[in-house]
Design a protein around this motif. Structure first.
Motif, mmCIF file in Angstrom:
data_model
loop_
_atom_site.group_PDB
_atom_site.id
_atom_site.type_symbol
_atom_site.label_atom_id
_atom_site.label_comp_id
_atom_site.label_asym_id
_atom_site.label_seq_id
_atom_site.Cartn_x
_atom_site.Cartn_y
_atom_site.Cartn_z
ATOM 1 N N CYS A 189 0.868 -1.369 -0.008
ATOM 2 C CA CYS A 189 0.101 0.013 0.045
ATOM 3 C C CYS A 189 1.016 1.283 0.028
ATOM 4 C CB CYS A 189 -1.060 0.115 1.164
ATOM 5 S SG CYS A 189 -2.225 -1.212 0.954
ATOM 6 N N LEU A 190 2.110 1.317 0.708
ATOM 7 C CA LEU A 190 2.789 2.511 0.785
ATOM 8 C C LEU A 190 3.639 2.565 -0.751
ATOM 9 C CD1 LEU A 190 4.506 1.946 4.192
ATOM 10 C CD2 LEU A 190 3.028 3.912 3.528
ATOM 11 N N SER A 191 3.880 1.497 -1.432
ATOM 12 C CA SER A 191 4.380 1.647 -2.697
ATOM 13 C C SER A 191 3.390 2.166 -3.686
ATOM 14 C CB SER A 191 4.824 0.077 -3.224
ATOM 15 O OG SER A 191 3.586 -0.649 -3.524
ATOM 16 N N MET A 192 2.036 1.989 -3.384
ATOM 17 C CA MET A 192 1.015 2.511 -4.164
ATOM 18 C C MET A 192 0.968 3.848 -4.078
ATOM 19 S SD MET A 192 -1.683 -0.572 -3.888
ATOM 20 C CE MET A 192 -3.036 0.007 -4.689
ATOM 21 N N VAL A 193 1.081 4.265 -2.768
ATOM 22 C CA VAL A 193 1.123 5.691 -2.373
ATOM 23 C C VAL A 193 2.167 6.515 -3.293
ATOM 24 C CG1 VAL A 193 1.117 7.478 -0.474
ATOM 25 C CG2 VAL A 193 -0.231 5.506 -0.310
ATOM 26 N N ALA A 194 3.245 6.019 -2.931
ATOM 27 C CA ALA A 194 4.479 6.177 -3.712
ATOM 28 C C ALA A 194 4.332 6.462 -5.367
ATOM 29 C CB ALA A 194 5.739 5.462 -3.532
ATOM 30 N N ALA A 195 3.710 5.627 -5.821
ATOM 31 C CA ALA A 195 3.510 5.563 -7.209
ATOM 32 C C ALA A 195 2.254 6.974 -7.539
ATOM 33 C CB ALA A 195 2.809 4.335 -7.615
ATOM 34 N N ASP A 196 1.209 7.036 -6.668
ATOM 35 C CA ASP A 196 0.342 8.031 -6.853
ATOM 36 C C ASP A 196 1.002 9.443 -6.469
ATOM 37 O OD1 ASP A 196 -1.291 5.981 -7.525
ATOM 38 O OD2 ASP A 196 -2.337 6.027 -5.729
ATOM 39 N N HIS A 197 2.005 9.567 -5.431
ATOM 40 C CA HIS A 197 2.048 11.109 -4.954
ATOM 41 C C HIS A 197 3.497 11.070 -4.593
ATOM 42 C CE1 HIS A 197 -1.964 11.774 -4.028
ATOM 43 N NE2 HIS A 197 -2.165 10.523 -3.414
ATOM 44 N N GLY A 198 4.519 10.312 -4.972
ATOM 45 C CA GLY A 198 5.745 10.528 -5.023
ATOM 46 C C GLY A 198 6.356 9.753 -3.885
ATOM 47 N N ALA A 199 7.604 9.314 -3.851
ATOM 48 C CA ALA A 199 8.272 8.830 -2.598
ATOM 49 C C ALA A 199 8.406 9.472 -1.479
ATOM 50 C CB ALA A 199 9.922 8.519 -3.023
ATOM 51 N N ASP A 200 8.493 10.940 -1.416
ATOM 52 C CA ASP A 200 8.598 11.605 -0.195
ATOM 53 C C ASP A 200 7.362 11.770 0.745
ATOM 54 O OD1 ASP A 200 11.290 12.314 -0.752
ATOM 55 O OD2 ASP A 200 10.688 14.711 -1.112
ATOM 56 N N ILE A 201 6.220 11.771 -0.044
ATOM 57 C CA ILE A 201 5.013 11.418 0.611
ATOM 58 C C ILE A 201 4.848 10.075 1.105
ATOM 59 C CG2 ILE A 201 2.375 11.284 0.341
ATOM 60 C CD1 ILE A 201 3.257 14.339 0.340
ATOM 61 N N ALA A 202 5.274 9.312 0.508
ATOM 62 C CA ALA A 202 5.010 7.931 0.958
ATOM 63 C C ALA A 202 5.959 7.662 2.147
ATOM 64 C CB ALA A 202 5.395 6.750 -0.158
ATOM 65 N N ASN A 203 7.222 8.171 2.120
ATOM 66 C CA ASN A 203 8.154 7.947 3.329
ATOM 67 C C ASN A 203 7.622 8.824 4.650
ATOM 68 O OD1 ASN A 203 9.871 6.522 1.845
ATOM 69 N ND2 ASN A 203 11.110 8.072 1.187
ATOM 70 N N THR A 204 6.956 9.837 4.218
ATOM 71 C CA THR A 204 6.523 10.694 5.363
ATOM 72 C C THR A 204 5.357 9.861 6.062
ATOM 73 O OG1 THR A 204 7.037 12.877 4.447
ATOM 74 C CG2 THR A 204 5.447 12.993 6.257
ATOM 75 N N LEU A 205 4.549 9.114 5.061
ATOM 76 C CA LEU A 205 3.397 8.342 5.729
ATOM 77 C C LEU A 205 4.039 7.426 6.717
ATOM 78 C CD1 LEU A 205 0.535 7.759 6.150
ATOM 79 C CD2 LEU A 205 0.440 6.842 3.858
ATOM 80 N N ALA A 206 5.011 6.490 6.094
ATOM 81 C CA ALA A 206 5.606 5.612 6.551
ATOM 82 C C ALA A 206 6.136 5.822 7.812
ATOM 83 C CB ALA A 206 6.743 4.912 5.815
ATOM 84 N N ARG A 207 6.964 6.866 8.176
ATOM 85 C CA ARG A 207 6.989 7.334 9.402
ATOM 86 C C ARG A 207 5.941 7.681 10.566
ATOM 87 N NH1 ARG A 207 10.956 10.377 6.141
ATOM 88 N NH2 ARG A 207 9.792 12.079 6.069
ATOM 89 N N ARG A 208 4.802 8.292 10.016
ATOM 90 C CA ARG A 208 3.840 8.288 10.929
ATOM 91 C C ARG A 208 3.347 6.864 11.257
ATOM 92 N NH1 ARG A 208 0.793 13.004 10.798
ATOM 93 N NH2 ARG A 208 2.239 14.758 10.372
ATOM 94 N N LEU A 209 3.396 5.936 10.408
ATOM 95 C CA LEU A 209 2.955 4.693 10.769
ATOM 96 C C LEU A 209 4.007 3.885 11.523
ATOM 97 C CD1 LEU A 209 1.436 3.558 7.415
ATOM 98 C CD2 LEU A 209 0.305 4.101 9.538
ATOM 99 N N VAL A 210 5.176 4.617 11.734
ATOM 100 C CA VAL A 210 6.361 3.806 12.288
ATOM 101 C C VAL A 210 6.624 2.516 11.646
ATOM 102 C CG1 VAL A 210 7.536 3.361 14.313
ATOM 103 C CG2 VAL A 210 5.618 4.608 14.553
ATOM 104 N N ALA A 211 6.620 2.552 10.141
ATOM 105 C CA ALA A 211 7.018 1.695 9.358
ATOM 106 C C ALA A 211 8.091 1.691 8.493
ATOM 107 C CB ALA A 211 5.711 1.307 8.231
#
Length: 315
Positions: free
Chosen positions: A164-186
């Motif tokens: 799912c994070l890779s899909m967010v990265a595809a839709d919105h870019g790696a920076d957004i996905a990485n920020t979201l991952a940090r929020r998830l502590v993933a």
């Protein structure tokens, strides 16, 4: 619209993953714009795993209108798959939806014919069952997830988060996905090609941890780094380093380094105007030709196409 198709007995964790990642608005983060719908069979609410019940007014009929359809794990892979769900998933894909499965949801995608002639994965535990039922699918039990763009499959439980994070990265870019991952502590990024599991548990001795070396490698991506260089920095023999990498990361030092370089190149393409040659150099991938080769292999599109598609507005 992201439609999460719930079947009776679906594990609550796999249902929650896409709802949490795509459907929650987080303070301090940009609105991702996903409209998440949990969809039940026409018969109405169904009991999910763990004593929960999925209450929703939306049904599988909505899948035909969705941009993305996510099928969580099924209750029991030996049971007959819900015919109405299989048909709805097939129709959604025919209408142009991106269709993804979490864990054993891949059985539904395979039954719909979406995986014939393609590589696909699910939890390694169900390898024999999957291959016996769907011999036309090129099954890979070792990877975290496989992304064909229109059809995606993932391994068990936490690999669904990676997908799912890779899909967010595809839709919105790696920076957004990485920020979201940090929020998830993933983990900020795990390539789909990483191993689902490792044969040997990581040693408990913290002196054997690769953490410091991985951090050092990330800060020296632009440099030429050989296995000998890495072993020397870690003060271990080359064979020892390779063994520890396989145990802790599930891949080789070279493959992991290439994945990190491609990830860095993605960020540069999204956030800077650097020419492709400069991006290649800064990411440690040499020249433009080498960047195009590795970038296309990992991401699935050429660097120039990626920049046009995922470039942040205003940069």
């Amino acid at each position: 619209m992201v439609a999460v198709a719930v079947a009776e007995g679906a594990p609550i964790f796999e249902i929650a993953i896409p709802v949490e990642i795509f459907g929650r608005v987080r303070p301090g983060m940009p609105e991702l714009g996903y409209d998440v719908r949990v969809c039940n069979p026409e018969s109405g609410p169904v009991p999910a795993g763990g004593g929960f019940t999925a209450h929703s007014g939306d049904t599988y009929a909505l899948l035909a209108e969705a941009d993305t359809v996510i099928v969580p794990a099924v209750r029991d892979v030996t049971e007959e798959l819900p015919a109405d769900l299989v048909a709805a998933v097939r129709e959604a894909h025919a209408n142009g939806a991106r269709v993804a499965s979490l864990c054993t949801g891949a059985f539904v995608l395979a039954a719909a014919g979406l995986l014939d002639g393609r590589r696909a994965t699910t939890h390694w535990l169900y390898r024999q069952e999957f291959q016996a039922r769907f011999p036309a699918v090129d099954f890979d039990p070792a990877v975290l997830y496989i992304d064909h763009g229109d059809v995606l499959t993932s391994a068990g439980t936490t690999a669904g988060i990676d997908l799912c994070l890779s899909m967010v990265a595809a839709d919105h870019g790696a920076d957004i996905a990485n920020t979201l991952a940090r929020r998830l502590v993933a983990p900020s990024h795990r390539s789909g090609g990483q191993a689902q599991y490792v044969e040997t548990p990581a040693p408990p001795d913290r002196r054997d941890s690769l953490g410091p070396l991985l951090d050092w490698m990330r800060t020296h991506l632009s440099e030429t780094l050989t296995v000998a260089d890495l072993a020397r920095h870690a003060n271990v023999a080359e064979r020892t380093l390779i063994r520890r990498f396989h145990t802790a990361v599930g891949t080789t030092p070279g493959k992991w380094l290439t994945e990190q370089r491609v990830l860095h190149a993605r960020r540069l393409l999204e956030t800077t105007d650097l020419p492709v040659e400069r991006v290649a150099s800064a990411a440690g991938l040499g020249g433009a030709a080498n960047l195009r080769h590795h970038f296309t292999e990992v991401v699935g599109v050429a660097p120039s196409d990626y920049r046009r598609t995922f470039r942040k507005p205003g940069v």
